[in-house]
Scaffold this motif. Structure first.
Motif, mmCIF file in Angstrom:
data_model
loop_
_atom_site.group_PDB
_atom_site.id
_atom_site.type_symbol
_atom_site.label_atom_id
_atom_site.label_comp_id
_atom_site.label_asym_id
_atom_site.label_seq_id
_atom_site.Cartn_x
_atom_site.Cartn_y
_atom_site.Cartn_z
ATOM 1 N N VAL A 245 51.286 -63.554 42.038
ATOM 2 C CA VAL A 245 51.794 -64.411 43.109
ATOM 3 C C VAL A 245 50.624 -64.667 44.051
ATOM 4 N N VAL A 246 50.195 -65.932 44.151
ATOM 5 C CA VAL A 246 48.993 -66.239 44.937
ATOM 6 C C VAL A 246 49.326 -66.650 46.368
ATOM 7 N N ALA A 247 50.571 -67.042 46.620
ATOM 8 C CA ALA A 247 50.983 -67.394 47.986
ATOM 9 C C ALA A 247 52.499 -67.371 48.044
ATOM 10 N N SER A 248 53.030 -67.098 49.223
ATOM 11 C CA SER A 248 54.486 -67.137 49.398
ATOM 12 C C SER A 248 54.822 -67.537 50.831
ATOM 13 N N ARG A 249 55.994 -68.149 50.963
ATOM 14 C CA ARG A 249 56.475 -68.610 52.257
ATOM 15 C C ARG A 249 57.971 -68.348 52.328
ATOM 16 N N SER A 250 58.474 -68.151 53.544
ATOM 17 C CA SER A 250 59.910 -67.980 53.750
ATOM 18 C C SER A 250 60.473 -69.221 54.422
ATOM 19 N N ILE A 251 61.644 -69.652 53.963
ATOM 20 C CA ILE A 251 62.337 -70.794 54.551
ATOM 21 C C ILE A 251 63.633 -70.275 55.166
ATOM 22 N N ASP A 252 63.783 -70.446 56.468
ATOM 23 C CA ASP A 252 64.987 -69.978 57.166
ATOM 24 C C ASP A 252 66.102 -70.997 56.957
ATOM 25 N N GLY B 141 74.133 -71.577 62.269
ATOM 26 C CA GLY B 141 75.010 -71.114 63.331
ATOM 27 C C GLY B 141 75.148 -69.600 63.352
ATOM 28 N N SER B 142 76.392 -69.151 63.447
ATOM 29 C CA SER B 142 76.668 -67.714 63.506
ATOM 30 C C SER B 142 76.985 -67.119 62.139
ATOM 31 N N ARG B 143 76.798 -67.920 61.092
ATOM 32 C CA ARG B 143 77.085 -67.429 59.749
ATOM 33 C C ARG B 143 76.044 -66.380 59.328
ATOM 34 N N GLU B 144 76.324 -65.686 58.218
ATOM 35 C CA GLU B 144 75.395 -64.686 57.699
ATOM 36 C C GLU B 144 74.019 -65.304 57.484
ATOM 37 N N PRO B 145 72.953 -64.621 57.930
ATOM 38 C CA PRO B 145 71.605 -65.177 57.739
ATOM 39 C C PRO B 145 71.317 -65.467 56.268
ATOM 40 N N ARG B 146 70.714 -66.625 56.024
ATOM 41 C CA ARG B 146 70.351 -67.034 54.663
ATOM 42 C C ARG B 146 68.909 -67.512 54.669
ATOM 43 N N GLY B 147 68.299 -67.504 53.495
ATOM 44 C CA GLY B 147 66.918 -67.965 53.400
ATOM 45 C C GLY B 147 66.534 -68.310 51.993
ATOM 46 N N ALA B 148 65.310 -68.765 51.844
ATOM 47 C CA ALA B 148 64.736 -69.053 50.538
ATOM 48 C C ALA B 148 63.321 -68.488 50.496
ATOM 49 N N LEU B 149 62.923 -68.029 49.340
ATOM 50 C CA LEU B 149 61.573 -67.530 49.110
ATOM 51 C C LEU B 149 60.829 -68.567 48.281
ATOM 52 N N ASP B 150 59.730 -69.062 48.800
ATOM 53 C CA ASP B 150 58.938 -70.129 48.181
ATOM 54 C C ASP B 150 57.610 -69.511 47.741
ATOM 55 N N ALA B 151 57.394 -69.377 46.428
ATOM 56 C CA ALA B 151 56.238 -68.643 45.919
ATOM 57 C C ALA B 151 55.433 -69.478 44.921
ATOM 58 N N ALA C 55 63.341 -69.430 45.343
ATOM 59 C CA ALA C 55 64.519 -68.605 45.060
ATOM 60 C C ALA C 55 65.391 -68.557 46.299
ATOM 61 N N THR C 56 66.681 -68.882 46.139
ATOM 62 C CA THR C 56 67.529 -68.968 47.324
ATOM 63 C C THR C 56 68.941 -68.467 47.050
#
Length: 248
Positions: free
Chosen positions: A108-115, A119-129, A142-143
């Motif tokens: 894995v040469v680089a990775s980023r997180s996408i928020d 609102g007040s819902r359960e926190p969710r995100g995506a992993l961009d690699a 991956a999300t």
């Protein structure tokens, strides 16, 4: 895990050129349900066993405990597989550190997180690699999307903004929690990526919903999509893994 230097050394001793062609590539997405199986038992070794059955090159994982007050399941799976690992934390509190992850045979040469929180819902995100598959770049996102339609629409809009690139092949995969076939999120994704097969993956004992999905750009590189439904996979998590084969 065999590294690039080992492959070159082995090939040199055998008097042959090393095989550095990664294609066809096997990619999987798997919601591991915090390594708690359909029998209610916490057993990360069963998840590792399923990953061994799949023998994928790249695996996107959802619902992964990432340490904090509890166990770090990603560390355990990395040790059991010998793969490279990168995390994408969606929730980080004193009680829980939790999110997505990618395990990869290739660096894995680089990775980023996408928020993707809404609102007040359960926190969710995506992993961009970004991966380096023996000199062939590959990007995987991956999300794990939310449970409400408005939440998923907001999250898909954010994800599609991240695909404004043609630097390398891009895969979007994960648990989309979307079962409305004609809902706007799936229609938006299909128009961006072209249609792909969507076999049912949930619940694992008797799959009825295609919650786990995979799209790729360019589309012609995707040659097969299937579900991994062994006896072990049916008990290790409440989702079955979705597997894709990709050509160069």
């Amino acid at each position: 895990m065999t590294g690039l230097t080992d492959l070159i050394d082995q090939a040199g001793r055998a008097g042959t050129e090393p095989d550095l062609d990664p294609w066809p590539l096997t990619v999987a997405t798997y919601n591991i349900h915090a390594a708690v199986g359909t029998d209610g038992r916490y057993a990360p070794e069963r998840i590792a066993g399923v990953l061994g059955e799949i023998n994928a090159d790249v695996i996107a994982l959802q619902e992964v405990p990432l340490g904090g007050a509890g166990p770090n399941v990603l560390d355990l799976l990395q040790q059991m597989t010998g793969f490279h690992a990168v995390e994408g934390v969606a929730e980080d509190t004193p009680k829980r550190r939790y999110g997505n992850a990618v395990l990869s045979r290739y660096p894995v040469v680089a990775s980023r997180s996408i928020d993707l929180s809404f609102g007040s819902r359960e926190p969710r995100g995506a992993l961009d690699a970004d991966l380096d598959c023996h000199g062939h770049p590959l990007r995987i996102i991956a999300t794990h999307l939310g449970l409400r339609p408005a939440e998923r629409r907001h999250q898909i809009r954010l994800l599609l903004q991240a695909f404004d690139t043609d630097r390398m092949p891009v895969i979007l995969t994960g648990d989309l929690n979307e079962w409305f076939v004609w809902g706007r999120p799936l229609r938006w994704l299909t128009s961006r990526f072209e249609p792909v097969p969507a076999p049912c993956t949930f619940p694992s004992r008797l799959p009825m919903f295609a919650l786990d999905r995979l799209w790729i750009s360019p589309r012609h590189r995707l040659v097969e999509v299937r579900v991994h439904a062994t006896p072990l996979a049916r008990v290790a998590s409440d989702h079955l893994p979705l597997i894709a084969h990709i050509v160069g």
